[in-house]
Write an enzyme that holds these catalytic residues in place. Structure first.
Site, PDB file in Angstrom:
ATOM      1  N   ASN A   1      28.028  56.910  34.286  1.00  0.00           N
ATOM      2  CA  ASN A   1      28.464  58.306  34.160  1.00  0.00           C
ATOM      3  C   ASN A   1      27.225  59.169  33.904  1.00  0.00           C
ATOM      4  O   ASN A   1      26.541  58.999  32.889  1.00  0.00           O
ATOM      5  CB  ASN A   1      29.464  58.417  32.998  1.00  0.00           C
TER       6      ASN A   1
ATOM      7  N   ASP B   1      27.111  62.546  33.657  1.00  0.00           N
ATOM      8  CA  ASP B   1      27.416  63.903  33.148  1.00  0.00           C
ATOM      9  C   ASP B   1      26.286  64.469  32.297  1.00  0.00           C
ATOM     10  O   ASP B   1      25.968  65.658  32.372  1.00  0.00           O
ATOM     11  CB  ASP B   1      28.657  63.886  32.243  1.00  0.00           C
ATOM     12  N   HIS B   2      25.713  63.606  31.436  1.00  0.00           N
ATOM     13  CA  HIS B   2      24.788  64.165  30.441  1.00  0.00           C
ATOM     14  C   HIS B   2      23.403  64.477  31.005  1.00  0.00           C
ATOM     15  O   HIS B   2      22.598  65.132  30.345  1.00  0.00           O
ATOM     16  CB  HIS B   2      24.751  63.273  29.199  1.00  0.00           C
TER      17      HIS B   2
ATOM     18  N   ARG C   1      19.318  74.722  29.535  1.00  0.00           N
ATOM     19  CA  ARG C   1      18.456  75.839  29.951  1.00  0.00           C
ATOM     20  C   ARG C   1      19.007  76.585  31.168  1.00  0.00           C
ATOM     21  O   ARG C   1      18.325  77.437  31.722  1.00  0.00           O
ATOM     22  CB  ARG C   1      17.053  75.316  30.277  1.00  0.00           C
TER      23      ARG C   1
ATOM     24  N   HIS D   1      32.447  63.660  35.559  1.00  0.00           N
ATOM     25  CA  HIS D   1      33.665  64.325  35.090  1.00  0.00           C
ATOM     26  C   HIS D   1      33.492  65.812  35.366  1.00  0.00           C
ATOM     27  O   HIS D   1      32.641  66.465  34.750  1.00  0.00           O
ATOM     28  CB  HIS D   1      33.821  64.059  33.588  1.00  0.00           C
TER      29      HIS D   1
ATOM     30  N   ARG E   1      34.704  69.094  34.648  1.00  0.00           N
ATOM     31  CA  ARG E   1      35.576  69.722  33.652  1.00  0.00           C
ATOM     32  C   ARG E   1      35.976  71.121  34.085  1.00  0.00           C
ATOM     33  O   ARG E   1      35.234  71.790  34.811  1.00  0.00           O
ATOM     34  CB  ARG E   1      34.855  69.806  32.305  1.00  0.00           C
TER      35      ARG E   1
ATOM     36  N   ARG F   1      31.117  72.489  32.011  1.00  0.00           N
ATOM     37  CA  ARG F   1      30.072  72.537  30.986  1.00  0.00           C
ATOM     38  C   ARG F   1      28.859  71.676  31.355  1.00  0.00           C
ATOM     39  O   ARG F   1      27.794  71.835  30.805  1.00  0.00           O
ATOM     40  CB  ARG F   1      30.617  72.130  29.622  1.00  0.00           C
ATOM     41  N   HIS F   2      29.059  70.692  32.237  1.00  0.00           N
ATOM     42  CA  HIS F   2      27.892  69.905  32.682  1.00  0.00           C
ATOM     43  C   HIS F   2      27.885  69.800  34.205  1.00  0.00           C
ATOM     44  O   HIS F   2      27.220  70.588  34.871  1.00  0.00           O
ATOM     45  CB  HIS F   2      27.763  68.552  31.961  1.00  0.00           C
TER      46      HIS F   2
ATOM     47  N   GLU G   1      36.107  61.723  37.595  1.00  0.00           N
ATOM     48  CA  GLU G   1      37.007  61.878  36.445  1.00  0.00           C
ATOM     49  C   GLU G   1      37.468  63.320  36.414  1.00  0.00           C
ATOM     50  O   GLU G   1      36.651  64.241  36.522  1.00  0.00           O
ATOM     51  CB  GLU G   1      36.251  61.618  35.139  1.00  0.00           C
TER      52      GLU G   1
ATOM     53  N   THR H   1      35.956  63.105  25.942  1.00  0.00           N
ATOM     54  CA  THR H   1      37.360  62.714  26.068  1.00  0.00           C
ATOM     55  C   THR H   1      37.776  61.946  24.808  1.00  0.00           C
ATOM     56  O   THR H   1      37.155  60.939  24.471  1.00  0.00           O
ATOM     57  CB  THR H   1      37.546  61.814  27.311  1.00  0.00           C
TER      58      THR H   1
ATOM     59  N   GLU I   1      42.042  52.520  33.282  1.00  0.00           N
ATOM     60  CA  GLU I   1      40.783  52.360  32.537  1.00  0.00           C
ATOM     61  C   GLU I   1      41.150  52.351  31.062  1.00  0.00           C
ATOM     62  O   GLU I   1      41.686  53.333  30.530  1.00  0.00           O
ATOM     63  CB  GLU I   1      39.800  53.497  32.840  1.00  0.00           C
TER      64      GLU I   1
ATOM     65  N   HIS J   1      34.183  54.007  27.518  1.00  0.00           N
ATOM     66  CA  HIS J   1      34.042  55.032  26.481  1.00  0.00           C
ATOM     67  C   HIS J   1      33.411  54.443  25.227  1.00  0.00           C
ATOM     68  O   HIS J   1      33.936  53.491  24.658  1.00  0.00           O
ATOM     69  CB  HIS J   1      35.370  55.719  26.109  1.00  0.00           C
ATOM     70  N   GLY J   2      32.287  55.000  24.863  1.00  0.00           N
ATOM     71  CA  GLY J   2      31.598  54.606  23.631  1.00  0.00           C
ATOM     72  C   GLY J   2      30.876  53.269  23.725  1.00  0.00           C
ATOM     73  O   GLY J   2      30.366  52.772  22.719  1.00  0.00           O
TER      74      GLY J   2
ATOM     75  N   GLY K   1      28.339  55.985  30.014  1.00  0.00           N
ATOM     76  CA  GLY K   1      27.520  57.177  30.220  1.00  0.00           C
ATOM     77  C   GLY K   1      26.507  57.416  29.129  1.00  0.00           C
ATOM     78  O   GLY K   1      25.313  57.131  29.271  1.00  0.00           O
TER      79      GLY K   1
HETATM   80  N1  PXP Z   1      35.390  56.689  30.803  1.00  0.00           N
HETATM   81  C1  PXP Z   1      35.988  57.898  30.678  1.00  0.00           C
HETATM   82  C2  PXP Z   1      37.371  58.067  31.198  1.00  0.00           C
HETATM   83  C3  PXP Z   1      35.311  58.980  30.090  1.00  0.00           C
HETATM   84  O1  PXP Z   1      35.934  60.163  29.948  1.00  0.00           O
HETATM   85  C4  PXP Z   1      33.989  58.791  29.644  1.00  0.00           C
HETATM   86  C5  PXP Z   1      33.230  59.934  29.048  1.00  0.00           C
HETATM   87  O2  PXP Z   1      33.061  60.939  30.001  1.00  0.00           O
HETATM   88  C6  PXP Z   1      33.411  57.522  29.810  1.00  0.00           C
HETATM   89  C7  PXP Z   1      34.141  56.481  30.371  1.00  0.00           C
HETATM   90  C8  PXP Z   1      32.021  57.227  29.367  1.00  0.00           C
HETATM   91  O3  PXP Z   1      31.942  57.336  27.974  1.00  0.00           O
HETATM   92  P1  PXP Z   1      30.540  57.261  27.263  1.00  0.00           P
HETATM   93  O4  PXP Z   1      29.764  58.471  27.691  1.00  0.00           O
HETATM   94  O5  PXP Z   1      30.885  57.266  25.811  1.00  0.00           O
HETATM   95  O6  PXP Z   1      29.875  55.998  27.721  1.00  0.00           O
END
Ligand code: PXP
Length: 242
Positions: free
Chosen positions: A6, A8-9, A17, A42, A44, A48-49, A69, A100, A150, A189-190, A211
């Protein structure tokens, strides 16, 4: 087991910036060189990203699995049908949340989500539902026609000591039940370099979506290395020459 990154970040840093770097497309290329099996973003509602332009660019240049996503809104379904990612993961979305926060509320939002699944699948795009590790949510996912689920691993990631083990067991049980129900099973996630191995060892999981921890490490050691090290941990490392 495959690894979807992922990114996104990367866009979060760019948006700090409101400029043009770092570029998510370049990050996706480096992630692929590091052995990524998929790229996830993702989109959104508040952009935001990741933004619409990133998504279109990624669709043009990513030859591996592009996982979008998104919330199950009319706007996002329209975008999915026009961009045609390789798969869509429906997630709950709250404007104020930092990330999320949990799985979809399939009990109260069943009809809305079922409608979104149908429209996306009609365009030939498989749909995954981001759910808590609960039997009810697996049954509901199956009954409304999802292709995949998921399993939310955030509670496992945030728990300590015995609760950590209890949460892991919930994920294992959910993965087994989903697999037996002929749903493809993903998790995410996490997850990070310290907690991923136990989840990667669960039978039947098709893909992990990670991510924040990978992007955080990439800032310090580079994207290719951050991805490669995660692949080694989950035991699906692949040499570039293979
Ligand atoms: N899966 C889903 C559905 C998510 O929403 C996210 C966060 O955007 C992730 C996985 C990845 O999570 P993390 O950034 O904590 O690894």
């Amino acid at each position: 087991m495959i690894l979807g990154i992922n990114i996104d970040h990367i866009a979060t840093i760019r948006e700090a910036r409101k400029g043009s770097e770092p570029d998510p497309l370049m990050a996706a290329t480096l992630a692929m060189l590091g052995g990524a099996d998929g790229i996830t973003v993702h989109l959104r509602e508040d952009r935001r990203h990741i933004n619409d332009r990133d998504l279109k660019g990624l669709r043009e240049m990513v030859p591996i699995e592009l996982n979008l996503e998104m919330a199950a809104t009319q706007e996002m379904v329209g975008i999915a049908l026009s961009v045609k990612p390789d798969m869509v993961t429906l997630v709950p979305e709250k404007r104020q949340e930092l990330t999320t926060e949990g799985g979809l509320d399939l009990i109260t939002r069943k009809d809305l989500i079922a409608g979104a699944i149908q429209k996306i699948q009609q365009a030939g795009i498989p749909v995954s539902l981001f759910i808590n590790p609960s039997i009810i949510d697996i049954d509901l996912s199956k009954s409304i026609g999802a292709d995949m689920v998921e399993i939310h691993t955030g509670h496992y990631a945030n728990a300590h000591a015995k609760r950590h083990q209890d949460e892991l067991i919930k994920i294992k049980d959910a993965a087994e039940i989903a697999y037996r129900n002929e749903l493809m099973v993903n998790a995410g996630h996490g997850l990070n370099y310290f907690n991923v191995k136990a989840v990667a060892a669960i039978d039947g999981i098709r893909a992990l979506y990670i991510g924040h921890s990978i992007i955080s490490r990439a800032v310090l050691v580079g994207m290719e290395r951050a991805v490669r090290e995660m692949k080694e941990l989950i035991g699906c490392s692949r040499k570039l020459t293979e």
